[in-house]
Motif scaffolding. Structure first.
Motif, PDB file in Angstrom:
ATOM      1  N   SER A 141     138.910  48.452  24.235  1.00 52.48           N
ATOM      2  CA  SER A 141     139.386  49.048  23.008  1.00 52.48           C
ATOM      3  C   SER A 141     140.217  50.687  23.716  1.00 52.48           C
ATOM      4  O   SER A 141     140.391  50.366  24.567  1.00 52.48           O
ATOM      5  N   ARG A 161     126.122  46.833  30.760  1.00 54.51           N
ATOM      6  CA  ARG A 161     125.463  46.628  30.237  1.00 54.51           C
ATOM      7  C   ARG A 161     124.132  47.163  30.674  1.00 54.51           C
ATOM      8  O   ARG A 161     123.406  47.044  30.329  1.00 54.51           O
ATOM      9  N   GLN A 184     122.174  53.948  18.066  1.00 54.32           N
ATOM     10  CA  GLN A 184     123.083  52.977  18.937  1.00 54.32           C
ATOM     11  C   GLN A 184     123.392  54.139  20.481  1.00 54.32           C
ATOM     12  O   GLN A 184     124.427  55.092  19.809  1.00 54.32           O
ATOM     13  N   THR A 193     133.926  44.648  24.818  1.00 59.03           N
ATOM     14  CA  THR A 193     135.345  44.405  24.726  1.00 59.03           C
ATOM     15  C   THR A 193     136.060  45.848  24.463  1.00 59.03           C
ATOM     16  O   THR A 193     135.539  47.327  25.182  1.00 59.03           O
ATOM     17  N   SER A 233     128.052  48.991  23.972  1.00 56.36           N
ATOM     18  CA  SER A 233     126.936  49.481  23.387  1.00 56.36           C
ATOM     19  C   SER A 233     125.371  48.540  23.019  1.00 56.36           C
ATOM     20  O   SER A 233     125.544  47.342  22.642  1.00 56.36           O
ATOM     21  N   GLU A 238     131.354  50.221  15.260  1.00 58.27           N
ATOM     22  CA  GLU A 238     131.605  49.215  14.613  1.00 58.27           C
ATOM     23  C   GLU A 238     131.810  47.838  15.552  1.00 58.27           C
ATOM     24  O   GLU A 238     131.892  46.146  15.123  1.00 58.27           O
ATOM     25  N   LYS A 239     131.957  48.107  16.780  1.00 59.49           N
ATOM     26  CA  LYS A 239     133.241  47.084  17.734  1.00 59.49           C
ATOM     27  C   LYS A 239     132.132  46.002  18.953  1.00 59.49           C
ATOM     28  O   LYS A 239     130.992  46.853  18.988  1.00 59.49           O
ATOM     29  N   GLU A 240     132.293  44.928  18.800  1.00 62.10           N
ATOM     30  CA  GLU A 240     130.903  44.441  19.828  1.00 62.10           C
ATOM     31  C   GLU A 240     130.654  44.788  20.922  1.00 62.10           C
ATOM     32  O   GLU A 240     132.003  45.898  21.837  1.00 62.10           O
ATOM     33  N   ASP A 241     130.067  45.009  21.883  1.00 65.52           N
ATOM     34  CA  ASP A 241     130.366  45.317  22.992  1.00 65.52           C
ATOM     35  C   ASP A 241     129.995  44.477  23.947  1.00 65.52           C
ATOM     36  O   ASP A 241     130.668  42.835  24.019  1.00 65.52           O
TER      37      ASP A 241
END
Length: 581
Positions: A251, A48, A271, A249, A262, A244-247
């Motif tokens: 995957s 982040r 983005q 996560t 993200s 579309e996925k949350e920060d």
């Protein structure tokens, strides 16, 4: 005694080591779980921070470019030129173009990675800084005009011309020259190489980077996705799903597990998607587990060594005592060790030493009793007379008495024969009924000897008649009453025998009303019995204790001039002893 496979020391080592290993293992697992969570959290936090830092740097650069557009809009040299609708001659046009070119080049000087600035108006006026892409075609100009009218500053990307080129970022802004003035647009061309470098330089992990324009549904940039594209390239549809996925996560891209970070740019609206391979995070966990395994192995070896040292120290006395106990045998009742540790081992040593001493005493007592039994048996053998001689002689006397009609002699001989038969029998035990029959024959003989009647009474509980008693145990007491009690001196003299059960024992009371014994005389006789004085009562006492145990024996009560009572206490037995088996 064979040693067990696992000694106490081995068990102690295994037990303590197992407990310690369980503790270390539990601590390692808890630490590993906590460390894994910590690594994941730190990985997410760092990714982040990395994304935020990269975006801030890019946004700082783009804000700088946007500021250039505002500077051009308010520049005093540029405004008069841009407000013109026509030129009177070519010389004036060339002068304005030269001045604008110098101005635009001056603006580009502080903007790294900028390739060109292009300005045009609705009146057909066009100016360029002279860099690459200095003359956009009419189709591109119309597109910029249309897009720039929809938002304050427009960011778009032109794809690379070939594999050796980089995409171009196009910044378009409509300049506001004032009311009633012609519309004017500025287009800045920026090489994306520098912007992409900002993202690439900020990466700590071998992460993939995707820049996605959500509004346009367009991928702006991707890099370092080769390791995640083994099942095929990541399509724009997959990128749209990831966007579309949350920060933060977790995957999957194909078979690869990734941590997705993200963040959206405030300047461009694009983005930034950072894809960190999860195996890089778990790889640190694997290193930690390997380190834990090494630590666990070292701790285990240390624990085993420590347990062995402790076992040697604290269980040494137990081993010494065990070896000493194993050395004790039938012919060796001696502890060849001395323990003075002041702990439980010393207590066990003293207890076992006391037990060995008691065993020695019991062995001595058993040997003594066996010796006394052999002496008593020898005496009985010495007192025996040839039974055939006695029986033949007595039968002859009995036959002569019958021939002469001497019934008293016949009865006496018959009683004597029965007495001799019992005396010479090898039996050790008789039933109470047989013992009483023997006593009646004995009294009959005494009446014949004394030529007088003897009052003799026997009382016995019916259930005791078939119980067993040592042979000739009561007769010596009856004989003492006749011999020393003075029963025959009184016409009312009597001898009474009472046999009754008392719990699990049988009590035999032999009482006479002769001279009687005082309490002091009774105590004196009992004291002499303990010392071994007196043949009759002493033999009875010894026989009872030898065959029945020390808790049984003879007791005497009486009252001077009134009565004497000799009591015997023996255990109740419904079967004969082992000697008669």
């Amino acid at each position: 005694m064979k040693k067990k496979f696992f000694s106490m020391k081995h068990k102690f080592v295994i037990m303590v080591a197992s407990l310690l290993l369980c503790f270390v293992l539990a601590t390692t697992v808890i630490w590993g779980v906590a460390f894994t969570r910590e690594i994941s959290e730190r990985g997410v936090e760092y990714a982040r921070e990395m994304t935020e830092s990269a975006n801030k740097n890019v946004e700082g650069y783009l804000k700088k470019l946007r500021l250039i557009a505002y500077i051009l809009q308010n520049n005093s040299l540029a405004k008069p030129i841009l407000n013109k609708t026509s030129y009177s001659n070519d010389s004036e046009r060339l002068t304005d173009m030269k001045n604008m070119q110098l101005l635009l080049k001056a603006v580009m000087t502080g903007a790294e990675y900028m390739q060109n600035i292009y300005v045009f108006t609705e009146n057909g006026m066009e100016f360029s800084a002279g860099g690459s892409l200095s003359t956009p075609d009419e189709q591109e100009l119309e597109r910029y005009k249309r897009l720039a009218g929809e938002q304050d500053v427009l960011f778009s990307v032109q794809p690379a011309r070939d594999k050796y080129d980089y995409p171009k970022m196009m910044l378009t802004k409509q300049l506001d020259l004032g009311r009633g003035k012609p519309l004017c647009w500025v287009v800045m061309s920026i090489n994306c190489r520098g912007i992409y470098g900002i993202y690439n330089e900020m990466q700590r992990y071998d992460a993939g980077v995707i820049i996605w324009d959500r509004q346009a549904g367009q991928e702006i940039y991707r890099n370092n996705l080769e390791g995640l594209e083994r099942g095929g390239p990541v399509t724009e549809e997959e990128v749209a799903v990831l966007a579309e996925k949350e920060d933060g996560t977790v995957s999957r891209i194909g078979k690869n597990k990734v941590l997705l970070m993200s963040m959206q740019s405030e300047v461009t609206g694009w983005q930034s998607i950072i894809l960190i391979p999860y195996k890089q995070i778990s790889g640190q966990h694997g290193k930690m587990l390997s380190m834990n395994a090494v630590v666990l192995l070292l701790l285990s070896l240390t624990a085993l060594l420590l347990c062995r040292i402790l076992a040697e120290r604290f269980l040494r006395n137990i081993e010494l005592l065990t070896d000493a106990v194993e050395g004790i045998g039938k012919d060796n009742l001696q502890l060849n060790v001395v323990i003075t540790s002041g702990d439980e081992a010393e207590v066990l040593y003293h207890r076992f030493e006391d037990m060995v001493d008691r065993i020695k005493e019991q062995i001595i007592d058993i040997r003594m009793h066996e010796k006394e039994k052999r002496v008593l048996a020898l005496r009985a053998l010495q007192a025996q007379i040839n039974p055939h001689f006695l029986y033949n002689s007595l039968n002859t006397i009995k036959w002569m008495g019958q021939m002469q009609g001497a019934e008293a002699v016949v009865d006496a001989v018959d009683a004597l024969s029965s007495i001799m038969q019992v005396n010479m029998s090898k039996k050790t035990y008789m039933t109470f009924q047989e013992e009483l029959d023997y006593l009646n024959k004995y009294i009959c003989m005494k009446e014949f000897q004394k030529a007088a009647r003897i009052k003799f009474v026997c009382k016995i509980e019916e259930e005791l008649r078939q119980c067993y008693i040592l042979k000739m145990l009561i007769q010596p007491i009856v004989e003492n009453s006749l011999k020393h009690g003075g029963v025959m001196e009184d016409k009312d003299g009597y001898i009474s025998i009472s046999i009754y059960a008392d719990g699990g024992d049988v009590v035999i009371d032999v009482e006479d009303n002769g001279r009687g014994l005082s309490e002091e005389e009774s105590r004196d006789i009992l004291a002499r019995l303990q010392k071994g004085d007196g043949i009759g009562l002493f033999n009875i006492q010894k026989r009872i204790q030898l065959y029945y145990g020390e808790e049984y024996g003879v007791s005497i009560t009486g009252e001077k001039g009134i009565f004497t009572c000799v009591s015997l206490r023996i255990p109740k037995r419904t079967q004969a002893g082992e000697e008669d088996d």
